[in-house]
Scaffold this motif. Structure first.
Motif, PDB file in Angstrom:
ATOM      1  N   LEU B 330       0.838  -1.204   0.000  1.00  0.00           N
ATOM      2  CA  LEU B 330       0.000   0.000   0.000  1.00  0.00           C
ATOM      3  C   LEU B 330       0.872   1.253   0.000  1.00  0.00           C
ATOM      4  O   LEU B 330       0.643   2.203  -0.751  1.00  0.00           O
ATOM      5  CB  LEU B 330      -0.921   0.007   1.224  1.00  0.00           C
ATOM      6  N   PHE B 331       1.882   1.209   0.836  1.00  0.00           N
ATOM      7  CA  PHE B 331       2.775   2.350   0.964  1.00  0.00           C
ATOM      8  C   PHE B 331       3.517   2.619  -0.351  1.00  0.00           C
ATOM      9  O   PHE B 331       3.602   3.751  -0.822  1.00  0.00           O
ATOM     10  CB  PHE B 331       3.762   2.073   2.100  1.00  0.00           C
ATOM     11  N   ASN B 332       4.002   1.548  -0.963  1.00  0.00           N
ATOM     12  CA  ASN B 332       4.736   1.708  -2.225  1.00  0.00           C
ATOM     13  C   ASN B 332       3.865   2.288  -3.323  1.00  0.00           C
ATOM     14  O   ASN B 332       4.304   3.089  -4.132  1.00  0.00           O
ATOM     15  CB  ASN B 332       5.271   0.362  -2.708  1.00  0.00           C
ATOM     16  N   ASN B 333       2.637   1.825  -3.324  1.00  0.00           N
ATOM     17  CA  ASN B 333       1.699   2.315  -4.321  1.00  0.00           C
ATOM     18  C   ASN B 333       1.530   3.823  -4.195  1.00  0.00           C
ATOM     19  O   ASN B 333       1.551   4.565  -5.170  1.00  0.00           O
ATOM     20  CB  ASN B 333       0.367   1.605  -4.102  1.00  0.00           C
ATOM     21  N   PHE B 334       1.413   4.238  -2.942  1.00  0.00           N
ATOM     22  CA  PHE B 334       1.278   5.655  -2.639  1.00  0.00           C
ATOM     23  C   PHE B 334       2.527   6.423  -3.099  1.00  0.00           C
ATOM     24  O   PHE B 334       2.433   7.458  -3.753  1.00  0.00           O
ATOM     25  CB  PHE B 334       1.057   5.780  -1.130  1.00  0.00           C
ATOM     26  N   ILE B 335       3.691   5.878  -2.808  1.00  0.00           N
ATOM     27  CA  ILE B 335       4.950   6.536  -3.177  1.00  0.00           C
ATOM     28  C   ILE B 335       5.077   6.649  -4.694  1.00  0.00           C
ATOM     29  O   ILE B 335       5.470   7.672  -5.237  1.00  0.00           O
ATOM     30  CB  ILE B 335       6.157   5.731  -2.624  1.00  0.00           C
ATOM     31  N   ARG B 336       4.694   5.576  -5.385  1.00  0.00           N
ATOM     32  CA  ARG B 336       4.848   5.600  -6.828  1.00  0.00           C
ATOM     33  C   ARG B 336       3.959   6.669  -7.443  1.00  0.00           C
ATOM     34  O   ARG B 336       4.347   7.399  -8.326  1.00  0.00           O
ATOM     35  CB  ARG B 336       4.513   4.242  -7.425  1.00  0.00           C
ATOM     36  N   LYS B 337       2.744   6.772  -6.921  1.00  0.00           N
ATOM     37  CA  LYS B 337       1.833   7.792  -7.426  1.00  0.00           C
ATOM     38  C   LYS B 337       2.442   9.166  -7.234  1.00  0.00           C
ATOM     39  O   LYS B 337       2.378  10.032  -8.089  1.00  0.00           O
ATOM     40  CB  LYS B 337       0.508   7.708  -6.686  1.00  0.00           C
ATOM     41  N   ARG B 338       3.048   9.329  -6.083  1.00  0.00           N
ATOM     42  CA  ARG B 338       3.686  10.579  -5.766  1.00  0.00           C
ATOM     43  C   ARG B 338       4.828  10.896  -6.708  1.00  0.00           C
ATOM     44  O   ARG B 338       5.029  12.025  -7.126  1.00  0.00           O
ATOM     45  CB  ARG B 338       4.266  10.420  -4.377  1.00  0.00           C
ATOM     46  N   ALA B 339       5.590   9.841  -7.026  1.00  0.00           N
ATOM     47  CA  ALA B 339       6.785  10.039  -7.845  1.00  0.00           C
ATOM     48  C   ALA B 339       6.423  10.338  -9.288  1.00  0.00           C
ATOM     49  O   ALA B 339       7.172  10.982 -10.004  1.00  0.00           O
ATOM     50  CB  ALA B 339       7.677   8.805  -7.768  1.00  0.00           C
ATOM     51  N   THR B 340       5.277   9.836  -9.737  1.00  0.00           N
ATOM     52  CA  THR B 340       5.004   9.939 -11.162  1.00  0.00           C
ATOM     53  C   THR B 340       3.866  10.878 -11.498  1.00  0.00           C
ATOM     54  O   THR B 340       3.724  11.274 -12.639  1.00  0.00           O
ATOM     55  CB  THR B 340       4.645   8.565 -11.742  1.00  0.00           C
ATOM     56  N   GLU B 341       3.042  11.190 -10.519  1.00  0.00           N
ATOM     57  CA  GLU B 341       1.924  12.035 -10.872  1.00  0.00           C
ATOM     58  C   GLU B 341       2.101  13.418 -10.269  1.00  0.00           C
ATOM     59  O   GLU B 341       3.155  14.004 -10.418  1.00  0.00           O
ATOM     60  CB  GLU B 341       0.612  11.359 -10.458  1.00  0.00           C
ATOM     61  N   ALA B 342       1.074  13.895  -9.639  1.00  0.00           N
ATOM     62  CA  ALA B 342       1.121  15.260  -9.116  1.00  0.00           C
ATOM     63  C   ALA B 342       2.363  15.477  -8.280  1.00  0.00           C
ATOM     64  O   ALA B 342       2.738  14.640  -7.492  1.00  0.00           O
ATOM     65  CB  ALA B 342      -0.113  15.491  -8.250  1.00  0.00           C
ATOM     66  N   LYS B 343       2.999  16.569  -8.491  1.00  0.00           N
ATOM     67  CA  LYS B 343       4.195  16.863  -7.697  1.00  0.00           C
ATOM     68  C   LYS B 343       4.249  18.350  -7.450  1.00  0.00           C
ATOM     69  O   LYS B 343       3.931  19.128  -8.320  1.00  0.00           O
ATOM     70  CB  LYS B 343       5.446  16.424  -8.431  1.00  0.00           C
TER      71      LYS B 343
END
Ligand SMILES: Nc1ncnc2c1ncn2[C@@H]1O[C@H](COP(=O)(O)OP(=O)(O)OP(=O)(O)O)[C@@H](O)[C@H]1O
Ligand SMILES: [Mg+2]
Lengths: 299, 343
Positions: B330-343
């Motif tokens: 779950l945590f990784n999924n959240f991090i990946r979204k962060r890394a690739t989407e809205a920033k």
């Protein structure tokens, strides 16, 4: 006569039962821009993929500077000095701008087994190359997935321009670009040409194709419809060839038809409004008369 | 072209250190390891968790799994899985033990044979995945059974048993076996292997051309191929890497215990993948870190030994493991979204 940089002879490419390319021949000389035109699904991308080593042709020959070559992978094609911007860009969203830019051709420093990726040089180069396109890379270690579609396209283009040694292939590079960046791409094409590169440029936009193109090859349903030098054709003719003149005519009359029916509809609506307005006025008059009558009676 | 005044770009926002840290793949595993350590330091300190022997014991457990997790994480970043690691451990163990015990080979030669066999298995795994483009999950699942079956079959055929023991004398004084046995400064040699491999592979992954290729192959193999990465070669090397990691594990174990058993290494493939996932590797490839996997393995070791030290029934270990995995994903999924989407 100069030997062409790339020459294709009777290229056939099939995917199972689909014949994507049927006996296509063409050539590009040094310092020449060839525009590859054609409808969606005509086989343009498939053609340039055979030149850049992505697909192997089913039959036919590819000659680079007169010598027949067989590309087993895109890496082979790159070694031969061919750089390509694919329609789908070949960009890694999870990787940083710098890592993307140099993927497959990393600048290395150091000795023997201790060679390492020269990140400093990479970052500097990326910032400089992207600035040339008018894109300010805020952070070269930013993931490409966070960039806009046009910015990503610019990464792919500047990468190809940076690495393109002999032949530069651009598959719809201007599709997602703003006016300014599209202008930069066209200028790049002209610069590459003056440096003696051969350029293959695919686009659906005649305003992009005509000013930079030296010749125009038209593909239709996997077959070459011919190659025309710029002095043989006008902009309108190129446009006609891109869409097919009959199709253009048909499109025009269709559009006129639209316009006419629009007008009629507009007229109809107007009369309807007039009618309503008249009715309202009549009603208002009646009401006025009535109220006058009532007032008189009261007096 | 106008030069860009960077200081005046209104679109640059200061990215805080915290934000930068938050988008590191290993963040979850590092903070998890710290939490787990604090927990057991409080709960089990007086039961030996913090004693030298205690620390050494959970470090050793972490190290053994960590070696496997390093291989598994590199492969996962490259977009593939290897479920044959566990069976490879038993196969490599027997490839060392049988020549020594039955045919009287010197230990070093048997070790080299085992590593050669590992490279071969890795090559076969990689080649089948390359050729068929089947999910590596399935291909290596087949090898999980094939390798285990071959190991049991051949061991029974040659020795009539499922265990080969009494190898210690042969390992004694062997010039190659020596790097897989004993302690250095009181800590088992496996810990040094673990840290050494972690440093080496981190350097390869983050600093070299090959490392860049690994990310590219895992992120989008087609795009990587189009940009000139020899995708097939990278995959084969990564599969060889997991098999070699399993063989290092086997060598450490066989030489330490003086025996090999056909049932060794069961479920290790999953534990290695779990450690890699806790360490921030995406199941879809293209993202992750070796450092994360190292900490993932550390969590594993601390929990396994920590539960033992607290005296709680070790059955609970599995429950904890499953929960950790779920939280990590779950945590990784959240991090990946962060890394690739809205920033
Ligand atoms: N890998 C493939 N497998 C099967 N068919 C394919 C494959 N690649 C392309 N084709 C087929 O070949 C034909 C030509 O495709 P191609 O992508 O070359 O068209 P295009 O001229 O580039 O079109 P567009 O302008 O839309 O980019 C299409 O009919 C397509 O369906
Ligand atoms: Mg196309």
């Amino acid at each position: 006569m100069t030997t062409p940089l790339v020459e294709l002879q009777d290229i056939v490419k099939t995917f199972g039962s689909v014949i994507a390319l049927n006996d296509v021949s063409m050539s590009v000389n040094p310092g020449e821009v060839m525009c590859l035109l054609g409808d969606n699904g005509a086989g343009k991308s498939t053609l340039i993929k055979t030149i850049s080593g992505v697909h192997k042709q089913t039959s036919g020959k590819i000659l680079i500077e007169g010598k027949p070559v067989v590309f087993n992978s895109p890496r082979d094609a790159q070694r031969a000095g061919i750089a390509t911007v694919h329609q789908h860009l070949s960009i890694q969203p999870l990787m940083s701008v710098t890592r993307n830019f140099f993927l497959g051709r990393e600048p290395v420093k150091g000795w023997g087994p201790f060679k390492f990726f020269d990140k400093n040089f990479g970052d500097k180069t990326v910032v400089a190359e992207m600035a040339k396109m008018g894109i300010d890379i805020r952070d070269p270690s930013q993931a490409v997935g966070t960039m806009s579609g046009g910015e990503r396209q610019c990464v792919a283009i500047s990468r190809a321009v940076y690495f393109g040694a002999k032949i530069l292939i651009l598959d719809e590079p201007t599709a997602a670009l703003g006016v300014k960046q599209a202008g930069v791409v066209l200028r790049y094409i002209v610069q590459a040409k003056t440096r003696g590169l051969g350029v293959i440029f695919i686009t659906h936009n005649v305003h992009h194709a005509y000013p930079v193109g030296d010749k125009f090859t038209i593909l239709k349903r996997g077959q070459s419809y011919g190659t025309f030098a710029k002095n043989e054709v006008s902009r309108e003719q190129v446009l006609g060839m891109m869409a097919g003149t009959e199709e253009l005519d048909a499109l025009q009359s269709e559009l006129e038809e639209f316009a006419r029916s629009d007008e009629a509809q507009a007229k109809g609506q107007a009369s309807q409004y007039e009618a309503t307005a008249a009715a309202e006025q009549a009603l208002a008059k009646e009401l006025h008369q009535e109220s006058e009558k009532v007032r008189k009676e009261q007096n | 072209m106008a030069t860009i005044d960077r200081s005046a770009d209104e679109r640059i926002r200061e990215v805080g250190i915290l934000r930068k840290l938050l988008s590191r793949p290993e963040l979850g595993a590092v903070s998890g390891a710290i939490l787990v350590f604090i927990f057991f330091a409080i709960v089990a300190a007086n039961r030996g968790f913090l004693s030298f022997r205690g620390v050494s014991s959970w470090l050793e457990v972490s190290a053994q799994l960590g070696i496997l997790a390093i291989g598994a994480s590199l492969l996962m970043i490259g977009g593939e899985f290897d479920l044959s690691i566990g069976s490879m451990i038993a196969a490599a163990g027997m490839a060392m033990a049988i020549p020594v015990a039955v045919y009287g080979w010197p230990f070093w030669l048997a070790i080299l044979l085992a590593f050669a066999f590992a490279l071969f298995v890795g090559y076969i795994n990689g080649m089948i995945v390359n050729r068929t483009r089947l999910p590596s999950f399935i291909v290596t699942l087949a090898f999980l059974f094939i390798l285990r079956g071959l190991t049991i079959g051949f061991t029974r055929l040659i020795t009539g048993r499922t265990q080969v023991s009494g190898l210690k004398p042969a390992a004694e004084g062997d010039w190659l076996a020596v790097i897989f046995r004993g302690d250095i400064f009181g800590l088992p040699v496996s810990i040094y292997w673990w840290l050494g491999l972690a440093v080496l592979t981190t350097w390869i992954l983050t600093r070299t051309q090959f490392g860049n290729w690994v990310f590219g192959v895992g992120g989008d193999a087609n795009a990587a191929r189009n940009t000139g990465v020899p995708v097939e070669r990278v995959r084969i090397i990564l599969f060889m890497g997991t098999a070699v990691a399993a063989t290092i594990f086997a060598a450490l174990q066989v030489i330490d215990l003086g025996s090999a058993d056909v049932n060794r290494g069961q479920l290790k493939e999953f534990e290695a993948i779990i450690a890699a996932v806790i360490g921030g590797c995406l199941l879809t490839g293209g993202y992750g870190s070796v450092v994360g996997a190292v900490f993932g393995a550390l969590i594993f070791g601390m929990v396994q030994q920590g539960i033992f030290f607290t005296g709680v029934n070790t059955d609970w270990f599995k429950v904890f493991l499953g929960l950790m995995l779920l939280i990590a994903v779950l945590f990784n999924n959240f991090i990946r979204k962060r890394a690739t989407e809205a920033k």
